[in-house]
Design a protein around this motif. Structure first.
Motif, PDB file in Angstrom:
ATOM      1  N   LEU A  23      12.911  37.666  -3.655  1.00 53.07           N
ATOM      2  CA  LEU A  23      14.140  38.063  -2.979  1.00 53.07           C
ATOM      3  C   LEU A  23      13.909  38.147  -1.474  1.00 53.07           C
ATOM      4  CD1 LEU A  23      17.108  39.051  -3.418  1.00 53.07           C
ATOM      5  CD2 LEU A  23      16.183  41.377  -3.337  1.00 53.07           C
ATOM      6  N   VAL A  24      14.865  37.620  -0.709  1.00 56.49           N
ATOM      7  CA  VAL A  24      14.835  37.684   0.752  1.00 56.49           C
ATOM      8  C   VAL A  24      16.054  38.479   1.214  1.00 56.49           C
ATOM      9  CG1 VAL A  24      14.847  36.389   2.909  1.00 56.49           C
ATOM     10  CG2 VAL A  24      13.674  35.458   0.897  1.00 56.49           C
ATOM     11  N   VAL A  25      15.829  39.528   1.992  1.00 52.77           N
ATOM     12  CA  VAL A  25      16.902  40.389   2.497  1.00 52.77           C
ATOM     13  C   VAL A  25      16.975  40.218   4.005  1.00 52.77           C
ATOM     14  CG1 VAL A  25      17.800  42.742   2.630  1.00 52.77           C
ATOM     15  CG2 VAL A  25      16.445  42.027   0.639  1.00 52.77           C
ATOM     16  N   ASP A  26      18.115  39.722   4.474  1.00 50.46           N
ATOM     17  CA  ASP A  26      18.280  39.425   5.896  1.00 50.46           C
ATOM     18  C   ASP A  26      19.460  40.214   6.446  1.00 50.46           C
ATOM     19  OD1 ASP A  26      18.129  38.309   8.413  1.00 50.46           O
ATOM     20  OD2 ASP A  26      19.172  36.477   7.862  1.00 50.46           O
ATOM     21  N   ASN A  36      26.396  43.522   7.656  1.00 49.83           N
ATOM     22  CA  ASN A  36      26.360  42.232   6.958  1.00 49.83           C
ATOM     23  C   ASN A  36      24.935  41.975   6.493  1.00 49.83           C
ATOM     24  OD1 ASN A  36      29.161  41.056   7.537  1.00 49.83           O
ATOM     25  ND2 ASN A  36      28.461  41.635   9.573  1.00 49.83           N
ATOM     26  N   ILE A  37      24.768  41.818   5.190  1.00 53.84           N
ATOM     27  CA  ILE A  37      23.457  41.558   4.596  1.00 53.84           C
ATOM     28  C   ILE A  37      23.539  40.251   3.818  1.00 53.84           C
ATOM     29  CG2 ILE A  37      21.696  42.361   2.979  1.00 53.84           C
ATOM     30  CD1 ILE A  37      21.859  44.139   5.412  1.00 53.84           C
ATOM     31  N   ARG A  38      22.546  39.378   4.010  1.00 50.95           N
ATOM     32  CA  ARG A  38      22.480  38.163   3.194  1.00 50.95           C
ATOM     33  C   ARG A  38      21.276  38.233   2.274  1.00 50.95           C
ATOM     34  NH1 ARG A  38      20.544  32.755   2.709  1.00 50.95           N
ATOM     35  NH2 ARG A  38      22.146  31.482   1.696  1.00 50.95           N
ATOM     36  N   LEU A  39      21.521  37.997   0.998  1.00 50.42           N
ATOM     37  CA  LEU A  39      20.462  37.952  -0.007  1.00 50.42           C
ATOM     38  C   LEU A  39      20.241  36.510  -0.431  1.00 50.42           C
ATOM     39  CD1 LEU A  39      21.509  40.938  -2.323  1.00 50.42           C
ATOM     40  CD2 LEU A  39      20.087  40.995  -0.272  1.00 50.42           C
ATOM     41  N   SER A  40      18.989  36.098  -0.461  1.00 49.58           N
ATOM     42  CA  SER A  40      18.660  34.738  -0.897  1.00 49.58           C
ATOM     43  C   SER A  40      17.323  34.776  -1.621  1.00 49.58           C
ATOM     44  CB  SER A  40      18.619  33.781   0.304  1.00 49.58           C
ATOM     45  OG  SER A  40      17.645  34.199   1.254  1.00 49.58           O
ATOM     46  N   ARG A  41      16.814  33.598  -1.954  1.00 49.47           N
ATOM     47  CA  ARG A  41      15.552  33.487  -2.674  1.00 49.47           C
ATOM     48  C   ARG A  41      14.628  32.519  -1.952  1.00 49.47           C
ATOM     49  NH1 ARG A  41      14.362  37.210  -6.794  1.00 49.47           N
ATOM     50  NH2 ARG A  41      16.380  38.000  -7.523  1.00 49.47           N
ATOM     51  N   THR A  42      13.338  32.751  -2.067  1.00 51.07           N
ATOM     52  CA  THR A  42      12.363  31.845  -1.466  1.00 51.07           C
ATOM     53  C   THR A  42      12.297  30.545  -2.261  1.00 51.07           C
ATOM     54  OG1 THR A  42      10.569  32.795  -2.773  1.00 51.07           O
ATOM     55  CG2 THR A  42      10.952  33.746  -0.591  1.00 51.07           C
ATOM     56  N   GLY A  77      25.791  34.488  -0.928  1.00 48.74           N
ATOM     57  CA  GLY A  77      24.844  35.596  -0.847  1.00 48.74           C
ATOM     58  C   GLY A  77      25.095  36.589   0.255  1.00 48.74           C
ATOM     59  N   ASN A  78      26.271  36.541   0.889  1.00 51.58           N
ATOM     60  CA  ASN A  78      26.594  37.485   1.961  1.00 51.58           C
ATOM     61  C   ASN A  78      27.341  38.690   1.399  1.00 51.58           C
ATOM     62  OD1 ASN A  78      25.819  36.186   4.663  1.00 51.58           O
ATOM     63  ND2 ASN A  78      26.866  34.518   3.601  1.00 51.58           N
ATOM     64  N   TYR A  79      26.969  39.882   1.874  1.00 58.39           N
ATOM     65  CA  TYR A  79      27.578  41.136   1.449  1.00 58.39           C
ATOM     66  C   TYR A  79      27.956  41.938   2.692  1.00 58.39           C
ATOM     67  CZ  TYR A  79      25.679  39.874  -3.108  1.00 58.39           C
ATOM     68  OH  TYR A  79      25.392  39.213  -4.274  1.00 58.39           O
ATOM     69  N   THR A  80      29.182  42.473   2.717  1.00 54.91           N
ATOM     70  CA  THR A  80      29.711  43.121   3.915  1.00 54.91           C
ATOM     71  C   THR A  80      30.308  44.472   3.569  1.00 54.91           C
ATOM     72  OG1 THR A  80      30.253  40.943   4.824  1.00 54.91           O
ATOM     73  CG2 THR A  80      31.259  42.847   5.892  1.00 54.91           C
ATOM     74  N   SER A  81      30.082  45.446   4.439  1.00 52.86           N
ATOM     75  CA  SER A  81      30.643  46.784   4.261  1.00 52.86           C
ATOM     76  C   SER A  81      31.945  46.924   5.040  1.00 52.86           C
ATOM     77  CB  SER A  81      29.653  47.840   4.759  1.00 52.86           C
ATOM     78  OG  SER A  81      29.634  47.864   6.186  1.00 52.86           O
ATOM     79  N   GLN A  82      32.653  47.998   4.791  1.00 53.42           N
ATOM     80  CA  GLN A  82      33.757  48.395   5.651  1.00 53.42           C
ATOM     81  C   GLN A  82      33.182  48.905   6.972  1.00 53.42           C
ATOM     82  OE1 GLN A  82      37.100  48.117   5.002  1.00 53.42           O
ATOM     83  NE2 GLN A  82      36.454  47.019   3.161  1.00 53.42           N
ATOM     84  N   GLY A 275      11.609  40.899   3.899  1.00 56.73           N
ATOM     85  CA  GLY A 275      12.659  41.471   4.730  1.00 56.73           C
ATOM     86  C   GLY A 275      12.295  42.843   5.250  1.00 56.73           C
ATOM     87  N   PHE A 276      13.025  43.249   6.287  1.00 54.77           N
ATOM     88  CA  PHE A 276      12.853  44.574   6.875  1.00 54.77           C
ATOM     89  C   PHE A 276      14.243  45.074   7.248  1.00 54.77           C
ATOM     90  CE2 PHE A 276      11.942  47.988   9.686  1.00 54.77           C
ATOM     91  CZ  PHE A 276      10.628  48.388   9.451  1.00 54.77           C
ATOM     92  N   VAL A 277      14.643  46.205   6.711  1.00 56.72           N
ATOM     93  CA  VAL A 277      15.969  46.759   6.976  1.00 56.72           C
ATOM     94  C   VAL A 277      15.837  47.896   7.979  1.00 56.72           C
ATOM     95  CG1 VAL A 277      17.979  47.931   6.001  1.00 56.72           C
ATOM     96  CG2 VAL A 277      16.846  46.111   4.711  1.00 56.72           C
TER      97      VAL A 277
END
Length: 365
Positions: A23-26, A36-42, A77-82, A275-277
């Motif tokens: 899992l890649v967290v960007d 805005n967070i994008r989740l993908s795979r290597t 793979g994009n996820y967005t908050s209010q 990833g690093f959040v």
């Protein structure tokens, strides 16, 4: 020579074809706006595809000892908050549950308050337009900075079309498709540290350099610079990532090193996660630069140099324009003023929407 040549064999280490699917967290947690967070795979190193987005995950922003805020799934793979206003004295983390019920979480991280951008400055140098960011923290609490940017520029196609082929006939074109706007986002890692300086001041940090012949500055150019405060750990992660992805290719570049982020798989602690959040407020500033502000001797590369006008007879109208690959431009008239055909060119030479949008940005001056 034949003997020496026969001894050369290609070296393909196992890692090139390793079937890893981590899992890649960007992204980062924006404490004063939308996250805005994008989740993908290597992918393995010899893969030719774009990393796929991770769909159908549950993504939450979690306050330490407090509420949770859900992110909504978008495309790829994009996820967005209010829009959020997170408590500046609390710590936050990202929590993820994928469609296969694997759970991931970042460490709880302090909410860094980003100082305002003092100014975005620029200089017309001999080979291009250099843009800088300037900032400072009078409280001496930031020391680690990161920037991103969005560019927007105005452009035109070579031919102004007054005709269009619609409903199997030539009609007047009702909208202007000659002038458009286009944009791009930053792709390089822009970081700077003042930790070793006596004052927490960043003066003329280079954001981007635009070549003097770029089409971006043919008419008017705008850049929106985004600034973020970083923790020392987030800065060091970005610094390592920059070395691993940008400073490679020569004998004198640093060797790639292991990336150690702050995200872990709770279901399987041995599984690597990329990833690093971090958590920070976002500060932004926009500037515009007009062509008249730049040196008059700067030329612009013609990205439409291949475009040319052709003529189309009336009998060939349907066969020529039905596909939409070729568009009419204007009428060809005879001596009596009657239309005997049309000038035409390829769609990308006539309709700027092939490369951009005719919708004028709300912020455009």
């Amino acid at each position: 020579m034949l003997i020496l040549g026969s001894c050369v064999e290609p070296y393909r280490p196992d890692v090139i074809q390793a079937p890893n699917n981590y899992l890649v967290v960007d992204g980062f947690i924006n404490s004063n706006g939308r996250t805005n967070i994008r989740l993908s795979r290597t992918l393995n190193l010899d893969g030719a595809n774009i990393p796929p987005g991770e769909a159908n995950a549950q993504v939450l922003i979690e306050e330490e000892g407090g509420p949770q805020f859900r992110l909504v799934q978008g495309n790829n793979g994009n996820y967005t908050s209010q829009p959020l206003q997170l408590n500046p004295i609390r710590r936050y983390r990202l929590r993820i549950r994928t469609a296969d019920n694997q759970e991931y979480a970042s460490d709880f991280v302090e909410n860094k308050i980003t100082p305002p951008i003092d100014s975005i400055s620029w200089k017309a140098e001999s080979d291009g337009l250099q843009i800088y960011a300037n900032t400072h923290d009078a409280a001496q609490k930031t020391h680690y900075y990161r920037w991103k940017f969005d560019e927007t520029w105005e452009f035109t196609t070579p031919f102004y079309s007054v005709r269009e082929y619609k409903n199997n006939q030539i009609t007047d074109r009702m909208i202007n498709v000659n002038r458009c706007w286009r944009g791009s986002n930053s792709t390089t890692i822009l970081i700077n540290s003042t930790a070793k300086l006596s004052q927490d001041v960043v003066s003329e940090f280079p954001i981007i350099k635009i070549p003097s012949n770029s089409v971006k500055i043919k008419y008017k150019y705008s850049i929106l610079v985004k600034q973020y405060a970083q923790t020392k750990e987030a800065y060091e992660y970005a610094e390592t990532l920059k070395k691993n992805t940008e400073n490679i290719g020569t004998l004198f570049d640093p060797l790639p090193t292991q990336l150690t982020g702050n995200i872990k798989c709770l279901s399987d602690p041995a599984e690597p996660v990329i990833g690093f959040v971090s958590v920070a407020s976002e500060e932004v500033k926009r500037i515009f630069i007009k062509r008249g502000q730049l040196p008059i001797f700067w030329g612009t590369l013609d990205e439409y140099s291949y475009c040319a006008l052709d003529s189309v007879e009336l009998k060939d109208v349907a066969a020529t324009f039905a596909s939409g690959l070729v568009l009419p431009v204007n009428d060809i008239l005879n001596e009596m003023g009657s239309t005997i055909g049309y000038t035409a060119s390829s769609a990308e030479c006539v309709d700027c929407r092939v490369r951009g949008t005719i919708v004028r940005p709300d912020f455009w001056e």
